[in-house]
Design an enzyme around this catalytic site. Structure first.
Site, PDB file in Angstrom:
ATOM      1  N   GLU A  44       0.877  -1.184   0.000  1.00  0.00           N
ATOM      2  CA  GLU A  44       0.000   0.000   0.000  1.00  0.00           C
ATOM      3  C   GLU A  44       0.901   1.216   0.000  1.00  0.00           C
ATOM      4  OE1 GLU A  44      -3.359   0.319   0.019  1.00  0.00           O
ATOM      5  OE2 GLU A  44      -3.770  -1.817  -0.074  1.00  0.00           O
TER       6      GLU A  44
ATOM      7  N   CYS B 177      -2.151   9.574   2.899  1.00  0.00           N
ATOM      8  CA  CYS B 177      -1.725   9.028   1.610  1.00  0.00           C
ATOM      9  C   CYS B 177      -2.691   9.378   0.487  1.00  0.00           C
ATOM     10  CB  CYS B 177      -1.568   7.517   1.710  1.00  0.00           C
ATOM     11  SG  CYS B 177      -3.043   6.693   2.283  1.00  0.00           S
TER      12      CYS B 177
HETATM   13  P1  NAD Z   1       8.241   4.778   4.797  1.00  0.00           P
HETATM   14  O1  NAD Z   1       8.233   4.019   3.535  1.00  0.00           O
HETATM   15  O2  NAD Z   1       9.366   5.701   5.054  1.00  0.00           O
HETATM   16  O3  NAD Z   1       8.177   3.800   6.039  1.00  0.00           O
HETATM   17  C1  NAD Z   1       7.201   2.785   6.171  1.00  0.00           C
HETATM   18  C2  NAD Z   1       7.714   1.669   7.039  1.00  0.00           C
HETATM   19  O4  NAD Z   1       8.899   1.139   6.467  1.00  0.00           O
HETATM   20  C3  NAD Z   1       8.069   2.043   8.459  1.00  0.00           C
HETATM   21  O5  NAD Z   1       7.495   1.086   9.328  1.00  0.00           O
HETATM   22  C4  NAD Z   1       9.574   1.972   8.511  1.00  0.00           C
HETATM   23  O6  NAD Z   1      10.047   1.490   9.734  1.00  0.00           O
HETATM   24  C5  NAD Z   1       9.905   0.954   7.453  1.00  0.00           C
HETATM   25  N1  NAD Z   1      11.204   1.214   6.859  1.00  0.00           N
HETATM   26  C6  NAD Z   1      11.791   2.401   6.640  1.00  0.00           C
HETATM   27  N2  NAD Z   1      12.996   2.247   6.055  1.00  0.00           N
HETATM   28  C7  NAD Z   1      13.186   0.910   5.912  1.00  0.00           C
HETATM   29  C8  NAD Z   1      14.229   0.100   5.368  1.00  0.00           C
HETATM   30  N3  NAD Z   1      15.326   0.632   4.848  1.00  0.00           N
HETATM   31  N4  NAD Z   1      14.060  -1.218   5.376  1.00  0.00           N
HETATM   32  C9  NAD Z   1      12.954  -1.776   5.877  1.00  0.00           C
HETATM   33  N5  NAD Z   1      11.922  -1.070   6.414  1.00  0.00           N
HETATM   34  C10 NAD Z   1      12.037   0.256   6.426  1.00  0.00           C
HETATM   35  O7  NAD Z   1       6.853   5.546   4.774  1.00  0.00           O
HETATM   36  P2  NAD Z   1       6.255   6.533   5.831  1.00  0.00           P
HETATM   37  O8  NAD Z   1       7.088   7.767   5.916  1.00  0.00           O
HETATM   38  O9  NAD Z   1       5.946   5.821   7.092  1.00  0.00           O
HETATM   39  O10 NAD Z   1       4.853   6.898   5.141  1.00  0.00           O
HETATM   40  C11 NAD Z   1       4.776   7.782   4.080  1.00  0.00           C
HETATM   41  C12 NAD Z   1       4.513   7.096   2.771  1.00  0.00           C
HETATM   42  O11 NAD Z   1       3.589   6.071   2.920  1.00  0.00           O
HETATM   43  C13 NAD Z   1       3.917   8.030   1.730  1.00  0.00           C
HETATM   44  O12 NAD Z   1       4.436   7.724   0.473  1.00  0.00           O
HETATM   45  C14 NAD Z   1       2.438   7.673   1.767  1.00  0.00           C
HETATM   46  O13 NAD Z   1       1.720   8.008   0.621  1.00  0.00           O
HETATM   47  C15 NAD Z   1       2.503   6.232   2.002  1.00  0.00           C
HETATM   48  N6  NAD Z   1       1.279   5.746   2.622  1.00  0.00           N
HETATM   49  C16 NAD Z   1       0.466   4.928   1.922  1.00  0.00           C
HETATM   50  C17 NAD Z   1      -0.724   4.494   2.487  1.00  0.00           C
HETATM   51  C18 NAD Z   1      -1.670   3.585   1.762  1.00  0.00           C
HETATM   52  O14 NAD Z   1      -2.595   3.090   2.391  1.00  0.00           O
HETATM   53  N7  NAD Z   1      -1.491   3.313   0.496  1.00  0.00           N
HETATM   54  C19 NAD Z   1      -1.062   4.906   3.762  1.00  0.00           C
HETATM   55  C20 NAD Z   1      -0.201   5.737   4.440  1.00  0.00           C
HETATM   56  C21 NAD Z   1       0.986   6.139   3.874  1.00  0.00           C
END
Ligand code: NAD
Length: 453
Positions: free
Chosen positions: A209, A243
């Site tokens: 997602e 998002c």
């Molecule tokens: P992110 O991708 O930075 O982090 C998401 C998760 O990934 C966190 O739990 C984090 O701990 C983990 N993570 C971060 N770096 C990692 C790595 N190198 N290896 C493994 N895991 C890692 O996203 P965010 O800042 O939490 O959220 C923002 C993004 O998420 C935006 O792009 C937003 O649009 C999207 N989003 C999508 C939805 C949806 O339902 N489609 C909902 C909310 C947010």
């Protein structure tokens, strides 16, 4: 924490067949509901201390979603788990054909910080409803909500069934080395690729997602008052850290000025001010700095004030924006709304389709032909006509992205399907079978087969 040990215990527990019984699933879904309700205040306090999210927003956009999901599964579990009888083709007579929904096994859910309860617990609810065990790794960026979820769940659930793993990137990287039967990830496309790669090593199926730049088109036939009100609400909810928030507006150049005035009027009316209880702060300094840099003072039509100490960014509208501006180079994920224009509707659709497929798209119009073209000509995860954001609150609609904005979907029965395998069974009678398919093959048999097939 030894994550491998926990997963091994979950694998054994899944092997015991206990999670497959509908009554077992219901008992624990009820327990999760009770646990959330008993700890509601703790959950509000944790999220408020992370980024100033109000109780009202936390209930309406987070807790109520999770409770609604639990109620949905409590009500529908019997029918969702029931094998579905399908038709049996001529070649397989006499037999019956059924599809059995089967839990995938040991699931991993990785959540995002912006709606930390909804985006972590709703997939968990779907995973448990579908009969899986689950390890939840919430986002460490909303650290207090992560701790709150770990506390209430780990104190109330057997870890071999449901466990919340705390930690940051290092821990997530460790967890991702393990072999799960399903990974459900919410976050950015950039990290989504890391997850997909880790999953590929074990051929683990994923739901991703993700996000992207979601447009809102406003045409000259739109109801401007309704459009402005709904866009302002959807954009500044959670200070734009949503998002599916409209990332930018594409408005018909002829009506741009009056529409900008309507947007401004609603921002003022909704009182999104530094001291407003209901206006969320930016999650951390890194995002605050990233967002503050996107505000080009020469293009500010409204807002633009910032305060680093409280991580406040005023709802801001930028006008005369082009695709070359900094604000158009990445998903904004904050309370900055760039307004771009178009001269004809097809050009607006063209601007969208030249970029990555967005998670959502919105169209405000009174013209039915424009509605049809919006749906058929551009690709995006899902969206609304004459509204924003609200499509995700309808559980009868699958929620998810396409292309760069995600793989797979969930909500309602689609969440159940995301964590299930459809096992096909053909159950045949031991009588009434012609000799046609068995050797020795003859021309006569072949001609019969051609007729039958
Ligand atoms: P992110 O991708 O930075 O982090 C998401 C998760 O990934 C966190 O739990 C984090 O701990 C983990 N993570 C971060 N770096 C990692 C790595 N190198 N290896 C493994 N895991 C890692 O996203 P965010 O800042 O939490 O959220 C923002 C993004 O998420 C935006 O792009 C937003 O649009 C999207 N989003 C999508 C939805 C949806 O339902 N489609 C909902 C909310 C947010």
């Amino acid at each position: 924490m030894n994550f491998q040990e926990i997963l091994v215990s979950q694998r054994e527990f899944f092997g015991s067949q206990k999670t497959k019984s509908v009554s077992f699933r219901k008992i624990y879904l009820e327990k999760l509901k009770k646990t959330i309700l008993q700890n509601e205040e703790l959950l509000y306090e944790a999220i408020y201390s992370d980024f100033g999210k109000s109780k009202f927003d936390t209930y309406t956009t987070e807790i109520s979603f999770v409770l609604k999901d639990i109620d949905y599964f409590l009500k529908n579990l019997k029918s969702l788990t029931k094998p579905k009888k399908v038709r049996t083709n001529l070649a397989n007579q006499f037999g019956s054909s059924k599809i059995y929904p089967e839990p995938l096994g040991n699931a991993l859910v990785i959540g995002a910080w912006n709606y930390p309860y909804q985006l972590s617990l709703s997939p968990v609810v779907a995973a448990l409803a579908a009969g899986n065990t689950c390890i939840l790794k919430p986002s460490e960026i909303a650290a207090n909500t992560m701790r709150a979820m770990a506390k209430i769940i780990n104190e109330n659930f057997p870890k071999e069934y449901l466990f919340v793993a705390e930690g940051g990137v290092e821990e997530t990287t460790e967890i991702l080395k393990l072999k799960f039967d399903k990974i459900f990830f919410t976050g950015s496309p950039k990290i989504g690729k890391i997850i997909y790669e880790a999953a590929a090593k074990h051929l683990t199926p994923v739901t991703l997602e993700l996000g992207g730049k979601s447009p809102a088109i406003v045409t000259s036939t739109a109801n401007f008052d309704v459009a402005a009100k709904r866009i302002v609400w959807g954009k500044y909810l959670n200070a734009g850290q949503t998002c599916v928030a409209p990332d930018y507006i594409l408005v018909d150049a002829k009506v741009k000025d009056s529409f900008l005035d309507s947007l401004k009027m609603y921002i003022e009316k909704f009182r999104y001010e530094a001291d407003s209880e209901h206006y969320t702060k930016i999650i951390n300094d890194r995002n605050y700095v990233r967002l503050a840099r996107m505000i080009d003072p020469e293009k500010v039509f409204f807002g633009g004030k910032t305060d680093a100490a409280t991580r406040f960014i005023q709802p801001t509208i930028l006008k005369d924006v082009t695709w070359n501006d900094a604000v158009m180079q990445e998903e904004i994920f904050g309370p900055i709304l760039p307004v771009l224009t178009f001269d004809n509707f097809n050009e607006a659709l063209h601007q969208i389709s030249e970029h990555e497929k967005p998670l959502s798209a919105y169209l405000f119009t009174g013209n039915s032909e424009e509605k049809e073209h919006f749906i058929s000509k551009i690709s995006f995860g899902g969206g609304c006509i004459n509204d924003v954001v609200m499509h995700l609150s309808n559980d009868y609609l699958p929620f998810g992205g396409v292309g760069n904005s995600g793989i797979g979907n969930y909500h309602g029965k689609y969440g159940f399907e995301a964590f299930s395998h459809r096992k096909s069974i053909l159950d045949r009678a031991t009588w009434g079978e012609p000799d046609l398919k068995y050797p020795p093959y003859t021309e006569k048999k072949l001609s019969w087969i051609k007729k039958l097939m």
